[in-house]
Enzyme design. Structure first.
Site, PDB file in Angstrom:
ATOM      1  N   ASP A  64     -41.143 156.159  61.071  1.00  0.00           N
ATOM      2  CA  ASP A  64     -41.013 154.705  61.043  1.00  0.00           C
ATOM      3  C   ASP A  64     -40.957 154.312  59.573  1.00  0.00           C
ATOM      4  O   ASP A  64     -41.943 154.484  58.845  1.00  0.00           O
ATOM      5  CB  ASP A  64     -42.204 154.064  61.743  1.00  0.00           C
ATOM      6  CG  ASP A  64     -42.162 152.541  61.746  1.00  0.00           C
ATOM      7  OD1 ASP A  64     -41.313 151.957  61.024  1.00  0.00           O
ATOM      8  OD2 ASP A  64     -42.978 151.927  62.452  1.00  0.00           O
ATOM      9  N   ASN A  91     -30.499 152.753  55.682  1.00  0.00           N
ATOM     10  CA  ASN A  91     -29.698 152.177  56.765  1.00  0.00           C
ATOM     11  C   ASN A  91     -30.508 151.390  57.789  1.00  0.00           C
ATOM     12  O   ASN A  91     -29.951 150.549  58.493  1.00  0.00           O
ATOM     13  CB  ASN A  91     -28.942 153.315  57.476  1.00  0.00           C
ATOM     14  CG  ASN A  91     -28.300 152.879  58.772  1.00  0.00           C
ATOM     15  OD1 ASN A  91     -27.366 152.088  58.780  1.00  0.00           O
ATOM     16  ND2 ASN A  91     -28.823 153.376  59.888  1.00  0.00           N
ATOM     17  N   SER A 138     -26.394 146.430  54.007  1.00  0.00           N
ATOM     18  CA  SER A 138     -26.708 145.019  54.195  1.00  0.00           C
ATOM     19  C   SER A 138     -25.909 144.502  55.396  1.00  0.00           C
ATOM     20  O   SER A 138     -25.813 145.188  56.416  1.00  0.00           O
ATOM     21  CB  SER A 138     -26.394 144.231  52.921  1.00  0.00           C
ATOM     22  OG  SER A 138     -26.732 142.871  53.075  1.00  0.00           O
ATOM     23  N   SER A 139     -25.315 143.330  55.277  1.00  0.00           N
ATOM     24  CA  SER A 139     -24.612 142.724  56.403  1.00  0.00           C
ATOM     25  C   SER A 139     -23.827 141.515  55.915  1.00  0.00           C
ATOM     26  O   SER A 139     -24.179 140.906  54.893  1.00  0.00           O
ATOM     27  CB  SER A 139     -25.617 142.271  57.468  1.00  0.00           C
ATOM     28  OG  SER A 139     -25.020 141.430  58.433  1.00  0.00           O
ATOM     29  N   TYR A 152     -33.411 138.135  59.188  1.00  0.00           N
ATOM     30  CA  TYR A 152     -32.377 139.163  59.061  1.00  0.00           C
ATOM     31  C   TYR A 152     -31.443 138.850  57.888  1.00  0.00           C
ATOM     32  O   TYR A 152     -31.264 139.667  56.980  1.00  0.00           O
ATOM     33  CB  TYR A 152     -31.575 139.281  60.355  1.00  0.00           C
ATOM     34  CG  TYR A 152     -30.495 140.343  60.293  1.00  0.00           C
ATOM     35  CD1 TYR A 152     -30.818 141.679  60.438  1.00  0.00           C
ATOM     36  CD2 TYR A 152     -29.157 140.000  60.088  1.00  0.00           C
ATOM     37  CE1 TYR A 152     -29.839 142.666  60.369  1.00  0.00           C
ATOM     38  CE2 TYR A 152     -28.172 140.965  60.015  1.00  0.00           C
ATOM     39  CZ  TYR A 152     -28.512 142.300  60.165  1.00  0.00           C
ATOM     40  OH  TYR A 152     -27.543 143.264  60.083  1.00  0.00           O
ATOM     41  N   LYS A 156     -31.402 140.792  54.213  1.00  0.00           N
ATOM     42  CA  LYS A 156     -30.168 141.502  53.889  1.00  0.00           C
ATOM     43  C   LYS A 156     -29.590 140.995  52.564  1.00  0.00           C
ATOM     44  O   LYS A 156     -29.028 141.762  51.780  1.00  0.00           O
ATOM     45  CB  LYS A 156     -29.152 141.361  55.020  1.00  0.00           C
ATOM     46  CG  LYS A 156     -29.477 142.174  56.268  1.00  0.00           C
ATOM     47  CD  LYS A 156     -29.570 143.659  55.959  1.00  0.00           C
ATOM     48  CE  LYS A 156     -29.670 144.492  57.230  1.00  0.00           C
ATOM     49  NZ  LYS A 156     -29.818 145.941  56.927  1.00  0.00           N
TER      50      LYS A 156
END
Length: 253
Positions: A64, A91, A138-139, A152, A156
């Site tokens: 974890d 990731n 990231s995103s 989130y 990110k």
């Protein structure tokens, strides 16, 4: 193109599913040694066996990344097993979209500190590498306000800032650091598969936003990650590479 990855030693977190698994598989295919982790021990064992069946050098551990001691122990074990570390791919995400305190805490512990602690643990090995490369995932939610606004998207975005800071401060040590920001990525059992089944209206709305008319595959994202991680990208550092099929509309200057 020869990515010059043969024999290099890579760590990937979250390597059993989706983008992480595709990254791990692609690194193996390119001849790299691999250590990967994920939380589910049985899934880690199954994927490690599959990867190793090709003759690749693979270490899989159940970890974890929100557990600082366990993550550090994994990195130390990987470095010992592979004789060092050249590539680190952070990731894992908690995928925390809820705006409650629990969501903010899990996003901080996993997305942010999981990345920072991974890099810190690997740094002594990276400093000895001739091809040191850090990749953070990231995103597009870091760039635009979407349904994932909240923990989130916020964390990110912080990951991109953190990574570009690494690139600047580590350039003199010849350690590169880059981010890849995927757009919506579809795979069986993944978040968009779940949304398609559980909230088809949201899925249809998200699909319609992309001018390509589809979502990315994990392999398409992995290709970008592995290139940036490789010596073939030796003068690319401090960048945030969007892999989104023109989903985002902001101009990145």
């Amino acid at each position: 193109m020869d990515l010059k990855l043969k024999g290099l030693r890579a760590i990937v977190t979250g390597g059993t599913k989706g983008i992480g698994r595709a990254i791990a598989q692609t690194l193996i295919d390119e001849g790299a040694q691999l250590a990967f982790c994920a939380r589910n021990a049985s899934e880690v064992a199954a994927v490690a066996a599959e990867f190793s069946s090709t003759g690749a050098t693979v270490l899989g551990c159940a970890v974890d990344v929100g557990d600082e001691a366990a993550l550090a122990a994994f990195v130390a074990q990987a470095s010992t097993a592979m004789g060092g570390i050249d590539i680190v791919v952070a990731n894992v995400s908690a995928l925390a979209v809820g705006n409650d305190e629990a969501g903010w805490k899990s996003g901080f512990d996993v997305d942010m500190m999981g990345t920072v602690r991974l890099v810190n643990a690997a740094m002594p090995s990276l400093e000895k590498s001739q091809h040191a490369s850090i990749i953070t995932i990231s995103s597009v939610s870091a760039r635009e306000i979407d349904f994932a606004a909240g923990p989130y998207g916020a964390f990110k975005a912080a990951v991109i800032h953190y990574t570009q800071g690494l690139a600047f401060h580590l350039a003199g040590k010849k350690i590169r650091a880059n981010t890849v920001s995927p757009g919506n990525t579809y795979f069986a059992g993944g978040i968009w598969d779940q949304i398609e089944q559980g909230n088809p209206a949201l899925f249809k709305e998200a699909l319609a936003l992309n001018p390509t008319g589809r979502m990315a595959s994990p392999q398409e994202v992995a290709n970008a990650v592995v290139f940036l991680a490789s010596p073939a990208a030796s003068f690319i550092t401090g960048t945030n590479l969007l892999v989104d099929g023109a989903l985002t509309r902001g101009v990145q200057l």
